[in-house]
Design a protein around this motif. Structure first.
Motif, mmCIF file in Angstrom:
data_model
loop_
_atom_site.group_PDB
_atom_site.id
_atom_site.type_symbol
_atom_site.label_atom_id
_atom_site.label_comp_id
_atom_site.label_asym_id
_atom_site.label_seq_id
_atom_site.Cartn_x
_atom_site.Cartn_y
_atom_site.Cartn_z
ATOM 1 N N SER A 88 0.830 -1.209 0.000
ATOM 2 C CA SER A 88 0.000 0.000 0.000
ATOM 3 C C SER A 88 0.863 1.258 0.000
ATOM 4 C CB SER A 88 -0.940 -0.007 1.209
ATOM 5 O OG SER A 88 -1.767 -1.145 1.159
ATOM 6 N N THR B 96 -5.501 -5.113 4.429
ATOM 7 C CA THR B 96 -6.165 -4.801 3.167
ATOM 8 C C THR B 96 -7.164 -5.900 2.845
ATOM 9 O OG1 THR B 96 -4.143 -3.780 2.423
ATOM 10 C CG2 THR B 96 -5.785 -4.237 0.747
ATOM 11 N N ASP C 124 -4.244 -2.720 -5.592
ATOM 12 C CA ASP C 124 -3.515 -3.141 -4.383
ATOM 13 C C ASP C 124 -4.172 -4.417 -3.859
ATOM 14 O OD1 ASP C 124 -1.863 -3.014 -2.194
ATOM 15 O OD2 ASP C 124 -3.009 -1.450 -1.157
HETATM 16 MG MG LIG Z 1 -1.931 -2.870 2.254
#
Ligand SMILES: [Mg+2]
Ligand SMILES: Nc1nc2c(ncn2[C@@H]2O[C@H](COP(=O)(O)OP(=O)(O)OP(=O)(O)O)[C@@H](O)[C@H]2O)c(=O)[nH]1
Length: 240
Positions: A20, A40, A59
């Motif tokens: 990220s 995430t 991502d």
């Molecule tokens: Mg991340």
């Protein structure tokens, strides 16, 4: 990959390796990042341009493997398999390189459009770890770039490598893991049959490996997506 469509990049890697952070560095987006693993859970998409070309970048959730033993692993794997990013950047932690390479090798079984990005190079330096990226590049058959996403180090070389891959100036030939003679023999029997089913849509060797392993989920997803007429264009489905 056409001239007016954005180039699709996916960021894959183990949890907490700086995916990220790299995403934010490349896109300039202020996406919230934290230093705990597995954070995430939904896919964030951003964009940037370089040398007149538009890129979208996704991502992916941090995973240790792509064996689909967890939802995150399945999301990351299915994205690479079915959305077919033009380039998959595998971000690895320079201080735990050996463990991280496991995932990189798995990604390299699925796609040959891979860049290995060795992040946290500042931490590695502090620990006296020296990484010979040229040797790694020779052995792995894909570009290997050392970066520090947080300190924005190595980013120009990464962008240049992305550009040279897109324009075909760099071709890759990822290292393919060889299995035991028995497995390779079975693979040789299975690959032509798998090829008949999926053509060039998926890597026949990789799919054959999964089937030998008793994992039919990819083939089932493939058939389902085919029936629903879902092609590689449907990226948004995965994106928040
Ligand atoms: Mg991340
Ligand atoms: N020292 C150093 N720390 C970094 C670097 N890049 C990222 N970090 C730190 O590493 C931690 C994890 O970064 P993230 O970008 O959240 O990692 P991630 O791979 O997205 O993590 P998940 O989404 O949880 O898988 C954060 O504290 C970052 O500030 C770097 O180049 N050097």
């Amino acid at each position: 990959m056409t001239q007016n469509q954005p180039i699709k990049i996916a960021l894959a890697g183990n949890p907490n390796v700086g995916k990220s952070t790299l995403f934010n560095t490349l896109t300039g987006l202020k996406q919230h990042t934290g230093n705990w693993p597995g954070k995430t859970v939904v896919l964030a998409e951003g964009s940037f341009s370089f040398k007149g070309r538009e890129y979208t970048i996704v991502d992916l959730p941090g995973t240790y493997s792509l064996l689909s033993t967890s939802a995150d692993e399945e999301v990351a794997r299915d994205f690479i398999v079915f959305e077919k990013p033009d380039i998959t950047i595998v971000v690895v932690d320079a201080t735990t390189l050996e463990r991280n390479l496991n995932l990189a090798l798995q990604v390299m079984e699925i796609t040959d459009r891979v860049i290995l990005c060795i992040n946290l190079i500042d931490e590695a330096k502090k620990k006296g770890i020296i990484i010979h990226e040229n040797i790694m590049m020779d052995k792995l058959g894909v570009p290997v770039i050392k970066i520090s996403a947080r300190n924005k180090m190595g980013i120009p070389l990464l962008l240049d490598t992305i550009d040279r891959m897109v324009t075909g100036k760099i071709t890759t030939s990822p290292y393919q893991m060889k299995y035991s003679e028995e497995v390779e023999e079975k693979l040789n029997q299975l690959i032509p049959k798998v090829e008949k089913l999926v053509g060039n849509d998926l890597s026949p060797r990789w799919l054959a490996l999964k089937l030998l392993d008793g994992d039919e989920s990819i083939l089932q997803t493939y058939i389902k997506r085919k029936e629903q007429g879902q092609g590689a264009e449907k990226t948004n489905e995965y994106v928040r």
